[in-house]
Design an enzyme around this catalytic site. Sequence first.
Site, PDB file in Angstrom:
ATOM      1  N   GLY A 140      -4.431   3.514  -2.208  1.00 56.44           N
ATOM      2  CA  GLY A 140      -5.534   3.956  -1.351  1.00 56.44           C
ATOM      3  C   GLY A 140      -5.077   4.828  -0.210  1.00 56.44           C
ATOM      4  O   GLY A 140      -3.870   5.070  -0.037  1.00 56.44           O
TER       5      GLY A 140
ATOM      6  N   LYS B 193       0.893  -1.173   0.000  1.00 53.36           N
ATOM      7  CA  LYS B 193       0.000   0.000   0.000  1.00 53.36           C
ATOM      8  C   LYS B 193       0.924   1.214   0.000  1.00 53.36           C
ATOM      9  O   LYS B 193       1.482   1.580   1.039  1.00 53.36           O
ATOM     10  CB  LYS B 193      -0.880  -0.020   1.256  1.00 53.36           C
ATOM     11  CG  LYS B 193      -2.187   0.733   1.147  1.00 53.36           C
ATOM     12  CD  LYS B 193      -2.098   2.190   0.757  1.00 53.36           C
ATOM     13  CE  LYS B 193      -1.678   3.072   1.913  1.00 53.36           C
ATOM     14  NZ  LYS B 193      -1.430   4.491   1.481  1.00 53.36           N
TER      15      LYS B 193
ATOM     16  N   GLU C 152      10.410  16.751  14.195  1.00 52.26           N
ATOM     17  CA  GLU C 152      10.786  16.576  12.791  1.00 52.26           C
ATOM     18  C   GLU C 152       9.975  17.553  11.948  1.00 52.26           C
ATOM     19  O   GLU C 152       8.747  17.548  11.989  1.00 52.26           O
ATOM     20  CB  GLU C 152      10.492  15.139  12.376  1.00 52.26           C
ATOM     21  CG  GLU C 152      10.947  14.849  10.980  1.00 52.26           C
ATOM     22  CD  GLU C 152      10.656  13.407  10.586  1.00 52.26           C
ATOM     23  OE1 GLU C 152       9.508  12.970  10.733  1.00 52.26           O
ATOM     24  OE2 GLU C 152      11.593  12.738  10.120  1.00 52.26           O
TER      25      GLU C 152
HETATM   26  P1  NAD Z   1       2.509   8.831   7.207  1.00 50.99           P
HETATM   27  O1  NAD Z   1       2.790   8.064   8.424  1.00 50.99           O
HETATM   28  O2  NAD Z   1       1.409   9.793   7.210  1.00 50.99           O
HETATM   29  O3  NAD Z   1       2.208   7.852   5.978  1.00 50.99           O
HETATM   30  C1  NAD Z   1       3.042   6.771   5.648  1.00 50.99           C
HETATM   31  C2  NAD Z   1       2.199   5.666   5.031  1.00 50.99           C
HETATM   32  O4  NAD Z   1       1.285   5.205   6.003  1.00 50.99           O
HETATM   33  C3  NAD Z   1       1.363   6.113   3.836  1.00 50.99           C
HETATM   34  O5  NAD Z   1       1.297   5.071   2.895  1.00 50.99           O
HETATM   35  C4  NAD Z   1       0.000   6.337   4.462  1.00 50.99           C
HETATM   36  O6  NAD Z   1      -1.060   6.182   3.552  1.00 50.99           O
HETATM   37  C5  NAD Z   1      -0.035   5.237   5.503  1.00 50.99           C
HETATM   38  N1  NAD Z   1      -0.950   5.477   6.613  1.00 50.99           N
HETATM   39  C6  NAD Z   1      -1.383   6.666   7.119  1.00 50.99           C
HETATM   40  N2  NAD Z   1      -2.258   6.457   8.130  1.00 50.99           N
HETATM   41  C7  NAD Z   1      -2.370   5.109   8.270  1.00 50.99           C
HETATM   42  C8  NAD Z   1      -3.111   4.275   9.151  1.00 50.99           C
HETATM   43  N3  NAD Z   1      -3.906   4.779  10.086  1.00 50.99           N
HETATM   44  N4  NAD Z   1      -2.988   2.933   9.020  1.00 50.99           N
HETATM   45  C9  NAD Z   1      -2.164   2.412   8.088  1.00 50.99           C
HETATM   46  N5  NAD Z   1      -1.458   3.154   7.214  1.00 50.99           N
HETATM   47  C10 NAD Z   1      -1.551   4.484   7.316  1.00 50.99           C
HETATM   48  O7  NAD Z   1       3.887   9.500   6.840  1.00 50.99           O
HETATM   49  P2  NAD Z   1       4.207  10.442   5.617  1.00 50.99           P
HETATM   50  O8  NAD Z   1       3.811  11.821   5.959  1.00 50.99           O
HETATM   51  O9  NAD Z   1       3.663   9.857   4.381  1.00 50.99           O
HETATM   52  O10 NAD Z   1       5.806  10.303   5.561  1.00 50.99           O
HETATM   53  C11 NAD Z   1       6.651  11.119   6.256  1.00 50.99           C
HETATM   54  C12 NAD Z   1       7.204  10.423   7.481  1.00 50.99           C
HETATM   55  O11 NAD Z   1       7.881   9.228   7.134  1.00 50.99           O
HETATM   56  C13 NAD Z   1       8.224  11.261   8.188  1.00 50.99           C
HETATM   57  O12 NAD Z   1       7.955  11.261   9.562  1.00 50.99           O
HETATM   58  C14 NAD Z   1       9.524  10.557   7.915  1.00 50.99           C
HETATM   59  O13 NAD Z   1      10.517  10.740   8.853  1.00 50.99           O
HETATM   60  C15 NAD Z   1       9.109   9.155   7.823  1.00 50.99           C
HETATM   61  N6  NAD Z   1      10.087   8.393   7.069  1.00 50.99           N
HETATM   62  C16 NAD Z   1      10.890   7.497   7.728  1.00 50.99           C
HETATM   63  C17 NAD Z   1      11.828   6.773   7.040  1.00 50.99           C
HETATM   64  C18 NAD Z   1      12.729   5.780   7.716  1.00 50.99           C
HETATM   65  O14 NAD Z   1      13.275   4.946   7.056  1.00 50.99           O
HETATM   66  N7  NAD Z   1      12.885   5.841   9.009  1.00 50.99           N
HETATM   67  C19 NAD Z   1      11.962   6.935   5.677  1.00 50.99           C
HETATM   68  C20 NAD Z   1      11.145   7.858   5.042  1.00 50.99           C
HETATM   69  C21 NAD Z   1      10.189   8.563   5.761  1.00 50.99           C
END
Ligand code: NAD
Length: 462
Positions: A201, A170, A369
Site C-alpha cells: 500500500g 509495509k 541527499e
Molecule cells: P520514503 O521515506 O518516501 O519511503 C519509505 C517507506 O515509508 C515506504 O514504504 C513508504 O511507503 C513509507 N512511507 C511514506 N510516507 C509515509 C508515512 N507518512 N507514514 C508511514 N510510512 C510512510 O523513502 P524512499 O524515497 O522510499 O527511500 C529513499 C530514502 O530511504 C532515502 O532518503 C534513503 O537514504 C533512505 N534509506 C535509508 C537507509 C538506511 O539504512 N539508513 C537505507 C535505504 C534507504
Amino acid sequence: MKAHDGMYIDGAWQPAAGKDTIPVVNPADDQVIAHVPAGTAADIDTAVRAARAAFAGWASAPPAERAARIGALRDVLVARKDEIAETVTAELGSPLPFSQVVHAGVPIAVAGSYAELAAQYSFEERLGNSTVLLEPVGVVGAITPWNYPLHQIVAKVAPALAAGCTVVLKPAEDTPLVAQLFAEAVHEAGLPAGVFNLVTGLGPVAGQALAEHDGVDLISFTGSTAVGRQIGAIAGAAVKPVALELGGKSANVILPSADLAKAVNVGVANVMSNSGQTCSAWTRMLVHADQYDEAVELAVAAAHKYGDRIGPVVNAKQQARVHGYIEKGVAEGARLVAGGPEAPREQGCFVSPTVFADVTPDMTIAQEEIFGPVLSLLKYEDEDDALRIANGTVYGLAGAVWAGDEAEAVAFARRMDTGQVDINGGRFNPLAPFGGYKQSGVGRELGPHGLGEYLQTKSLQF
Ligand code: NAD
C-alpha cells in the site's frame, strides 16, 4: 509479472479490504508490469491482529526452533535467487548482474547470519545477583524503502523473528513484488501462521496506519529523513520504541598518502552502483588540494565507464528530482565535469553518471541527499579541514578513509561523526552494526546489535 491480488495475512493470501490497486512500473522502459492491492487501515488492522495472536507462541518457541525456521527461509531464498534477481530488475530497473549479486545475494547472507545468531545468542545473562532475561518486544511494524528492497525487508524481519517478535511489513510502493515473493518464501519455510504478515500500500495510508496502530509494539522504519521524523513523532507520542534508518551524505576522505587512483575508482564505483540510490553512498569525495586536479581527471574517466552500464533510477519523479539537483549544482557554481541534467535516453528513467568539481561544503549538492548517480569532489587544505568538511552535514550514516597506512586511516575515522567507515575499501560485513549518527537515524541493523533492537530486558533479582 506474477503478482498476488491480496495480502499475506495469518499464513494465507487474503482479499484486500478495498478495491484500489497500485501499478508497478519498470523504470527501464516505463511499462506497467503488474498491479498490487493498495492496503488500507482495515488491512493493517487485520494483519496486526494476526501478528498479535501469533506472538505468544512464537515468542516462547525455543531459539533453536526459531533458528531452524530462519535457516529454512534462507534456503528458500537461495533456491529462488534467480527469480528474486529478475523481480528486482523488473521493478527497480537495476542491471541483472547487480540484482543477482547484491539484491539477491546480500539478503541471503543476512538471513544466514540470523539463522546462526538465533541459535547462538544468549537470551539470558547473569549480572551480580540478577538474571537478566532478554525478551521479544512484541509485534513489529516494519516499513521499508525500494532502493535495496529485499535486503531492507530481511534486515528487519530476520532479526525480529530471531528475537521472537512477530511482524507486519509495509514495503515500498515501487517495489512490492519482491515483498510478495518474500511472503511466499516465508510460507514455504514453514513459519507459523501470523508470525509474518504483508500489507502492500501507499505510505501515507497503509504505512501511517501501521505506525499509528495501538497493537504495534515497535516500529522499524527505513526511508527518508522527512518521513522518519513523522514516524519518530508518532512513536514518541505513543511511548513505543522506534528504529529509524534514514538518509546519508557520506564522505570519502582520501588522505595524501593514499593510493589515489584506487581510492577514486572505488569511490566512483560506490556512488554509481544501484544508480546512486544507496543511503550509505560516499557522495562527497574529499581530496587534498595538491592532488585535486589529478583526482578530478581520474573521476571523470571512471564515471565515463558507467555511461552504458548504469540502470535507471526508480521512477520518473526521482529522475526529475535528481536532474533538479544537477541543475542546482550548476546554478550554485559547481563545475560539471561529467554527465548533466539531460536524460541520456528517450525511454526509461535514466540519469547520466554525473561528476561535479569545485564543490564547496555549503552548496546544496554537498549538503542534501541526492539519491542518484551524482558525485561531488571537494578540496581540503589539511586534515582538520577535511574533518570539518566530512562532519559538516546533518547526516552521519557511513564514510570511507583511504591512507597509505591503515593506522593513519583509523585515526581519522575515529574522529568522524558517522556510524560506519570503510578503511581502504573494506568489505561489507553482514554482522557489523549499520545505522546512523545525527539525523541519519536511531538504532542499528544487522548482526547481534540489530537483534538487540527487538529485545527488551527483564531483570530478576535473587
Ligand atoms: P520514503 O521515506 O518516501 O519511503 C519509505 C517507506 O515509508 C515506504 O514504504 C513508504 O511507503 C513509507 N512511507 C511514506 N510516507 C509515509 C508515512 N507518512 N507514514 C508511514 N510510512 C510512510 O523513502 P524512499 O524515497 O522510499 O527511500 C529513499 C530514502 O530511504 C532515502 O532518503 C534513503 O537514504 C533512505 N534509506 C535509508 C537507509 C538506511 O539504512 N539508513 C537505507 C535505504 C534507504
